[in-house]
Design a protein around this motif. Structure first.
Motif, PDB file in Angstrom:
ATOM      1  N   ILE A 119      -7.349  -1.831  -5.684  1.00 57.29           N
ATOM      2  CA  ILE A 119      -6.373  -0.756  -5.752  1.00 57.29           C
ATOM      3  C   ILE A 119      -5.159  -1.152  -6.583  1.00 57.29           C
ATOM      4  CG2 ILE A 119      -4.708   0.528  -4.328  1.00 57.29           C
ATOM      5  CD1 ILE A 119      -7.051   0.584  -2.209  1.00 57.29           C
ATOM      6  N   VAL A 123      -7.029 -12.444   1.029  1.00 60.52           N
ATOM      7  CA  VAL A 123      -6.697 -11.340   1.941  1.00 60.52           C
ATOM      8  C   VAL A 123      -6.832  -9.998   1.202  1.00 60.52           C
ATOM      9  CG1 VAL A 123      -4.753 -10.253   3.152  1.00 60.52           C
ATOM     10  CG2 VAL A 123      -5.250 -12.675   3.499  1.00 60.52           C
ATOM     11  N   MET A 136     -10.527  -9.345   0.787  1.00 60.38           N
ATOM     12  CA  MET A 136     -11.149  -9.011   2.067  1.00 60.38           C
ATOM     13  C   MET A 136     -10.918  -7.565   2.462  1.00 60.38           C
ATOM     14  SD  MET A 136     -10.480 -11.843   4.938  1.00 60.38           S
ATOM     15  CE  MET A 136     -10.873 -13.423   4.291  1.00 60.38           C
ATOM     16  N   THR A 137      -9.702  -7.106   2.209  1.00 64.91           N
ATOM     17  CA  THR A 137      -9.339  -5.753   2.636  1.00 64.91           C
ATOM     18  C   THR A 137      -9.681  -4.710   1.571  1.00 64.91           C
ATOM     19  OG1 THR A 137      -7.131  -6.225   1.772  1.00 64.91           O
ATOM     20  CG2 THR A 137      -7.463  -6.496   4.135  1.00 64.91           C
ATOM     21  N   GLY A 138     -10.260  -5.178   0.472  1.00 62.58           N
ATOM     22  CA  GLY A 138     -10.616  -4.253  -0.593  1.00 62.58           C
ATOM     23  C   GLY A 138      -9.415  -3.778  -1.386  1.00 62.58           C
ATOM     24  N   LEU A 139      -8.241  -4.316  -1.127  1.00 64.62           N
ATOM     25  CA  LEU A 139      -7.029  -3.856  -1.788  1.00 64.62           C
ATOM     26  C   LEU A 139      -6.909  -4.392  -3.206  1.00 64.62           C
ATOM     27  CD1 LEU A 139      -4.471  -4.070   1.149  1.00 64.62           C
ATOM     28  CD2 LEU A 139      -5.467  -2.028   0.150  1.00 64.62           C
ATOM     29  N   LEU A 175       0.833  -1.211   0.000  1.00 62.35           N
ATOM     30  CA  LEU A 175       0.000   0.000   0.000  1.00 62.35           C
ATOM     31  C   LEU A 175       0.867   1.262   0.000  1.00 62.35           C
ATOM     32  CD1 LEU A 175      -2.933   0.882   0.000  1.00 62.35           C
ATOM     33  CD2 LEU A 175      -2.898   0.894   2.516  1.00 62.35           C
TER      34      LEU A 175
END
Lengths: 99, 588
Positions: free
Chosen positions: A95, A86, A89-92, A61
């Protein structure tokens, strides 16, 4: 098993091949290894990565934030099911560019 | 019995003999009288009879003087010669005045010529008047033998009709013979009855043998049914390594009133019960089956020990016409924690053998026995088994087992036996106790059912303590990987847990100011449970607000992602503050 980092470069674009696990203990290693000065794109080959914890995600990130400033971004290559979930889940996963 | 019959038969025989004698004698006498009556009939018909007889013989009248002595003698001799009374009887006729016999002397065996010489004694037959016919028969000795005689007087003569007693002696003999035959009949009857009794007793013996065989067969089936009602698989729950359980029941008779039972109430709760029905044998066994069923079905309705016993009690008390009762100890083990909730319905308190070998008695609330009163409340007690601890339930057949002198095994011996067991393994405890009990009894008969149930809590908890530094993370992860090495757990789940561990421990190291933390790993069925506790400041990481996972990269928070991730990856995370420690329980 810890973390192995191998840096490959093609067309001035670095790809870090990660093997092992990227967690609280190993992420500082990656953090110190990854040099982003003057870069717009960086790729992480996750095909050999066992799992990633939030500490590892933080590295990705942080890199993404930096490269976004330069109009670029982070590419994650072939994450396994665990890593992928993962990221989801974290919405990454929205991105990063995941291939 | 036979002696009695013999005595009775002899008495009966004696009675019959006496009666036969009396009747025989009477009969002979009656015959004689009849004979004499018959013999004298013509004389009794007064002189006409004689006159007729004499006229038939061509003589008119009957006067001595009318005859020449020769003629007279002939007449009389001829007359008497053909006239016998019966076979042996005879007439004597003598001149009244001279006493000279006029009857045929040839008949008079001693050739007597006078009446006196025959042995006749007039006095003996004397009537009121000498010359009157005798009304009754007299017994006189004539010619040396006893004869029944009757005397009449006719025409200056005395006529004696005599029948020797022997004439009808046969009559009496007949009676005696009949009696003899009777005796043989009695003997035969006796033999018949003896044979019949013997046959009957054989039949009875056979009947009893058959009945006994039936009973034995029935009891064998009953024993099998009762056995089958109790769980006997060993190990009891092979798929549940978190506890081990073994139970034994040894009945004093074919069937017993004791029982034990155990079954999984939920995936994490084991219910186990031991009970003792008052009384023994078939009634107790039948009530035991009812009690076992009542507890089982109550456990389908409720998962609370006190409620289960209350429901079972209501049912048993309602159906209890036989005034029986049951003592019972019911426990429910929470396999994840080792906590046992129990209710005690008048049963012997169980014993705990701790991991260090110390033995404790489980006290706690006691309530009324089952089936005594319809509405009984059962209080709940609780205890905790630490990993490795064993619990021993037993019935009073254990403590009240007798040795040959009648001494009880007792509580102290029981505690000592438990303490001396080589390990806390239920099979070891059961074997040790059974062996000790057998040695104590030393062959003394078992008076009561003996039931034991040993339960060991052995959750596979793996525990480590670490300093709260970053380096410990790796150690913890390695420990975790080693702990899971032999488990069949999918890789993805291992990775998830690794991430959770990383997040939780790094959080402790970073935020809690803890000096150390501990990690427990336990396995309960399919779950893996991590208990991470630290000695840091009170801090509930779960109170952290979840980060916005939809925000653009630039707005993304770096922090807070870890616990969020851990929560998402775990199937449950619970925080509690316990004994000045932060305790986080993670189940994956």
């Amino acid at each position: 098993m810890t973390l192995e980092i191998e840096k490959r470069e093609s067309d001035g674009k670095p790809t870090y091949v990660l093997r092992g696990r990227l967690d609280t203990n190993t992420s500082p290693l990656l953090e110190s290894e990854v040099k982003l000065e003057g870069l717009t794109e960086v790729a992480f080959d996750l095909s050999g990565l066992d799992y990633v914890s939030s500490a590892g995600l933080r590295v990705f990130l942080t890199a993404q934030k930096q490269l976004m400033g330069a109009g670029g971004g982070v590419t994650l290559i072939s994450p396994n099911q665990s890593v992928r979930s993962v990221l989801d889940m974290t919405g990454l996963s929205d991105i990063f560019t995941i291939v | 019995m036979i002696r009695r019959i013999v005595c009775a038969a002899l008495a009966l025989y004696a009675a019959i003999l006496s009666v036969a004698w009396i009747f025989g004698t009477r009969h002979a006498r009656q015959k004689t009288e009849a004979l004499l009556d018959f013999a004298l009939i013509d004389f009794n018909d007064t002189t006409e009879g004689i006159a007729k007889l004499l006229s038939d013989a061509g003589v008119v009248g009957f006067k001595k003087e009318d005859f020449t002595p020769e003629r007279y003698e002939w007449l009389l001799g001829h007359f008497y010669d053909d006239w016998l009374i019966g076979e042996k009887g005879f007439f004597l006729c003598a001149d009244l005045e001279t006493g000279r016999l006029v009857s045929n002397p040839a008949r008079h065996r001693n050739e007597a010529t006078t009446l006196a010489e025959t042995g006749f004694n007039g006095e003996a037959v004397a009537s009121e008047s000498w010359l009157e016919d005798s009304a009754e028969t007299a017994l006189l000795n004539l010619f040396g033998e006893p004869c029944y005689c009757r005397v009449i007087y006719r025409h200056g003569h005395i006529i004696v009709a005599a029948v020797p007693m022997t004439e009808f002696y046969g009559s009496r003999t007949v009676f005696v013979s009949v009696t003899g035959i009777g005796f043989f009949v009695i003997l035969a009857l006796f033999a018949y009855f003896i044979a019949r009794i013997s046959r009957d007793s054989k039949q009875l013996a056979q009947y009893y043998a058959t009945e006994e065989a039936h009973r034995a067969r029935d009891m064998k089936v009953a024993t099998a049914i009762q056995r089958a009602a109790l769980p006997t698989a060993s190990p009891a729950f092979p798929e549940r390594p978190e506890f081990d359980l073994e139970a034994h029941l040894s009945t004093a008779r074919e069937v017993g009133g004791d029982f034990y039972d155990y079954f999984m109430l939920t995936a994490d709760h084991l219910a186990f019960v031991i009970a003792d029905v008052s009384g023994k044998g078939v009634p107790a066994a039948m009530f035991m089956m009812a009690a076992r069923g009542a507890v089982r079905s109550a456990a389908e309705v409720s998962h609370s020990v006190s409620e289960i016993l209350a429901i079972a009690n209501a049912r048993l008390a309602g159906e209890n016409d036989a005034e029986m009762f049951v003592t019972a100890w019911l426990g429910i083990l929470d396999i994840t924690t080792g906590k046992i909730e129990f209710a005690n319905a008048g049963h012997n308190p169980p014993l705990i053998r701790r991991m260090n070998g110390e033995v404790e008695t489980v006290e706690g609330p006691r309530s009324l026995v089952l089936a005594a009163m319809p509405k009984t409340r059962y209080r709940t007690g609780s205890l905790r088994l630490n990993p490795g601890d064993a619990l021993l339930l037993y019935t009073d057949g254990v403590t009240e087992a007798n040795d040959t002198t009648g001494a009880f095994f007792g509580d102290e011996r029981l505690s000592a036996t438990l303490a001396s067991a080589a390990s806390n393994a239920p099979s070891t405890i059961c074997n040790q106790l059974r062996f000790t009990l057998a040695a104590f009894a030393a062959g003394a008969p078992q008076a009561d059912d003996i039931t034991i149930l040993a339960l060991q809590y052995r959750p596979r908890v793996l525990s480590r303590n670490y300093l709260a530094v970053n380096e410990s993370l790796k150690c913890a992860a390695d420990f975790f990987n080693a702990a899971l090495a032999s488990e069949r757990i999918p890789m993805s789940r291992r990775r998830n847990i690794a991430v959770i561990l990383d997040e939780v421990i790094s959080n402790i190291v970073r935020c809690s100011k803890a000096k150390s933390f501990s990690l427990n790993i336990s396995f309960a069925q399919k779950d893996i449970k991590l208990t991470i506790s630290d000695d840091g400041e009170p801090y509930d990481p779960l109170k952290h607000v979840d980060p916005d996972t939809t925000a653009a990269a630039g707005e993304r928070q770096i922090g807070g992602l870890g616990i969020f991730l851990a929560r998402r990856l775990a199937s449950s995370i619970v925080y509690r503050r316990e004994n000045d420690r932060n305790v986080l329980e993670v189940i994956s």
